[in-house]
Design an enzyme around this catalytic site. Structure first.
Site, PDB file in Angstrom:
ATOM      1  N   GLU A   1     -64.020  47.548  -3.216  1.00 21.07           N
ATOM      2  CA  GLU A   1     -64.972  47.904  -2.159  1.00 21.07           C
ATOM      3  C   GLU A   1     -66.146  48.663  -2.781  1.00 21.07           C
ATOM      4  O   GLU A   1     -65.949  49.623  -3.535  1.00 21.07           O
ATOM      5  CB  GLU A   1     -64.289  48.762  -1.101  1.00 21.07           C
ATOM      6  CG  GLU A   1     -65.215  49.450  -0.120  1.00 21.07           C
ATOM      7  CD  GLU A   1     -66.124  48.488   0.642  1.00 21.07           C
ATOM      8  OE1 GLU A   1     -67.315  48.784   0.738  1.00 21.07           O
ATOM      9  OE2 GLU A   1     -65.630  47.436   1.108  1.00 21.07           O
TER      10      GLU A   1
ATOM     11  N   ILE B   1     -61.083  42.828   7.906  1.00 23.46           N
ATOM     12  CA  ILE B   1     -60.522  41.536   7.503  1.00 23.46           C
ATOM     13  C   ILE B   1     -59.870  41.640   6.132  1.00 23.46           C
ATOM     14  O   ILE B   1     -58.747  41.155   5.919  1.00 23.46           O
ATOM     15  CB  ILE B   1     -61.621  40.448   7.496  1.00 23.46           C
ATOM     16  CG1 ILE B   1     -62.118  40.189   8.927  1.00 23.46           C
ATOM     17  CG2 ILE B   1     -61.093  39.153   6.872  1.00 23.46           C
ATOM     18  CD1 ILE B   1     -63.293  39.223   9.000  1.00 23.46           C
TER      19      ILE B   1
ATOM     20  N   HIS C   1     -40.059  59.281  28.412  1.00 23.63           N
ATOM     21  CA  HIS C   1     -39.510  59.677  27.106  1.00 23.63           C
ATOM     22  C   HIS C   1     -38.549  58.603  26.613  1.00 23.63           C
ATOM     23  O   HIS C   1     -37.781  58.061  27.407  1.00 23.63           O
ATOM     24  CB  HIS C   1     -38.768  61.010  27.263  1.00 23.63           C
ATOM     25  CG  HIS C   1     -38.113  61.481  26.000  1.00 23.63           C
ATOM     26  ND1 HIS C   1     -38.825  62.060  24.965  1.00 23.63           N
ATOM     27  CD2 HIS C   1     -36.817  61.437  25.599  1.00 23.63           C
ATOM     28  CE1 HIS C   1     -37.994  62.365  23.994  1.00 23.63           C
ATOM     29  NE2 HIS C   1     -36.769  61.996  24.344  1.00 23.63           N
TER      30      HIS C   1
ATOM     31  N   GLU D   1     -69.464  21.621  20.714  1.00 25.28           N
ATOM     32  CA  GLU D   1     -68.624  22.266  19.689  1.00 25.28           C
ATOM     33  C   GLU D   1     -68.715  21.468  18.397  1.00 25.28           C
ATOM     34  O   GLU D   1     -68.435  20.267  18.373  1.00 25.28           O
ATOM     35  CB  GLU D   1     -67.169  22.366  20.150  1.00 25.28           C
ATOM     36  CG  GLU D   1     -66.221  22.913  19.107  1.00 25.28           C
ATOM     37  CD  GLU D   1     -66.688  24.229  18.490  1.00 25.28           C
ATOM     38  OE1 GLU D   1     -66.789  24.300  17.244  1.00 25.28           O
ATOM     39  OE2 GLU D   1     -66.975  25.172  19.252  1.00 25.28           O
ATOM     40  N   GLN D   2     -69.085  22.150  17.325  1.00 24.18           N
ATOM     41  CA  GLN D   2     -69.254  21.481  16.043  1.00 24.18           C
ATOM     42  C   GLN D   2     -67.934  21.199  15.349  1.00 24.18           C
ATOM     43  O   GLN D   2     -67.788  20.178  14.679  1.00 24.18           O
ATOM     44  CB  GLN D   2     -70.138  22.354  15.139  1.00 24.18           C
ATOM     45  CG  GLN D   2     -70.448  21.732  13.786  1.00 24.18           C
ATOM     46  CD  GLN D   2     -71.330  22.634  12.952  1.00 24.18           C
ATOM     47  OE1 GLN D   2     -71.181  23.840  12.971  1.00 24.18           O
ATOM     48  NE2 GLN D   2     -72.279  22.042  12.234  1.00 24.18           N
TER      49      GLN D   2
END
Length: 462
Positions: A202, A183, A443, A33-34
């Site tokens: 966008e 995101i 319900h 894991e970095q």
């Protein structure tokens, strides 16, 4: 050199459970894991954003409490507290990940992984220490990172990403967001509710461009109702900094304009973390964007090396990464012969209300020539939504014209993801629209609205 049976590069939501299961099967396993254990989901994605979105929803509810006959007399947003709460949750989840790996005796190496040969990896630790590892089976789960587009002037501006924004302890007064997908919209609504003035830009003709136009239109209207400014079909031509302000030059059709703000968030997609791996030292092939190419069983072009999660492209969701590890594990140890081609891909955008999605869209069905009917129900026709005062959104389902089976669904509404999941299970079990229409639901749940949804079935689509 340290010899292992398996090496997992990246401790995301696919790599962690796979490493533990491999060790349980007697394979000597290492995980590299970095940065932080847990990958994007725990550290930068699902966990921190949903923790903060929950706080923003409370702020929104308090601000509008008079709509329910409850009158509040002002409130303040304590962003340092919100960020600290988020960090505590992330730290707890991250710690649980490490504990789980350790309890399964997985060897953990913190550092940067680089291939030095087909099955050999050098790990450089944070203090410069080096370890050389080798294994017959290697699983790449290095994920993706925010993509920074080559916009003129952007490199000279102090921009934010979905990772760095989450640690800001001052609410951005004016937040400009480049990008209009999942995101971008989650973050935009989150900070609008906390007190920012948010503008979304966008380039595509609609928000969430993969969705049907009617779905995108409802989402746009929903966000604009909260005073977010939305620009679609808009190109950014230049970005500059003027004192404490950031200026964004835009073009929409023939019209040109400049938008200014105090902060800018880049949410224009993600790019795979493959460059540092030096895959040229192996026979692992990538596409033009750097995503690792895999077959249906997640095998790369190098025998014994697999890729899972976002680094391989395709649907970039935590639950897909987790399912990737199940496919690999079952094929290795259970002769399952399973693949990724025909699996379900559900997902949820955690705006408020949510967008829950499963199956094909209307435009995909038309493109593939599938005969279908459409069931559609506005949330203001749902009893539970009316009773709770949460009537924004709608439900839409595609039903095969001949078999009456559900092909896909989009649910925009409170607990939209949960309602979608009911339809997902119906699709997996082959339950027809007629059966759901006549099914007994308690319900007044939101789920009960599925009765009414399938009463609206239109004639076959032209």
């Amino acid at each position: 050199m340290q010899k292992f049976d398996a090496i997992v590069i990246g401790s995301g939501q696919g790599g962690n459970p796979l490493a533990k299961k491999l060790e349980e099967k007697g394979w000597k396993t290492a995980i590299i894991e970095q940065r932080y254990a847990g990958g994007t989901c725990i550290n930068d994605g699902c966990t921190p954003t949903k923790a903060m979105i929950a706080c923003a929803k409370v702020a929104h509810t308090v601000f509008h409490s008079k709509d329910w006959g409850v009158h509040s007399h002002g409130f303040m947003v304590d962003l340092p507290f919100i960020v600290a709460r988020k960090n505590n949750i992330v730290t707890e989840f991250r710690g649980g990940t490490i504990k789980g790996l350790q309890s399964n005796n997985v060897s953990i190496f913190m550092g940067t992984a680089v291939f030095t040969g087909h099955k050999t990896i050098k790990v450089t630790g944070h203090k410069g220490e080096e370890n050389i590892l080798t294994a017959d089976h290697i699983f790449i789960n290095t994920g993706a990172t925010p993509f920074i587009p080559p916009i003129p002037g952007l490199a000279d501006v102090p921009y934010l990403t979905s990772t760095t924004l989450l640690d800001e302890v001052t609410i951005p007064k004016e937040l400009i967001i480049l990008g209009g997908s999942y995101i971008a919209l989650e973050m935009g609504q989150l900070y609008q509710r906390l007190g920012s003035h948010v503008t979304v830009i966008e380039s595509a003709s609609q928000l969430v461009s993969k969705e049907d136009a009617d779905v995108a239109a409802v989402i746009k209207k929903m966000l604009e109702s909260e005073n977010m400014q939305i620009h679609t079909g808009t190109q950014v031509t230049h970005i500059s900094r003027n004192g404490k302000k950031i200026s964004v030059d835009i073009t929409t059709g023939e019209d040109k304009d400049t938008i200014t703000g105090t902060h800018i968030l880049i949410a224009t997609g993600r790019t795979p973390q493959t460059a540092a791996l030096q895959l040229q030292q192996t026979n692992v092939l990538t596409d033009e964007k750097g995503f690792i190419q895999v077959n249906d069983k997640l095998e790369t072009s190098e025998p014994g090396i697999y890729a899972l999660g976002d680094v391989k492209g395709g649907p970039a969701f935590t639950h897909i990464s987790y399912n990737d590890h199940l496919i690999i594990y079952k094929n290795l140890f259970e002769n399952a012969n399973t693949g990724i081609k025909d699996r379900q891909v559900p997902y949820c955008m955690f705006t408020d209300p949510q967008l829950g999605r499963i199956g094909i869209t209307e435009k995909e069905a038309r493109k593939e020539g599938i005969p279908f009917k459409i069931a559609c129900l506005s949330m203001d026709k749902v009893a539970r939504a009316i009773e709770t005062g949460q009537t924004r959104g709608f439900m839409k389902a595609l039903v095969h014209e001949h078999t009456n089976k559900i092909l896909g669904a989009a649910v925009i509404g409170t607990e939209g993801g949960e309602i979608m999941s009911i339809l997902q299970m119906a699709m997996l079990g082959g339950i027809t629209a007629t059966q759901i229409r006549e099914m007994v639901f308690a319900h007044p749940l939101y789920a009960e609205s599925l009765n009414n949804l399938f009463m609206t079935l239109e004639k076959p689509a032209p």
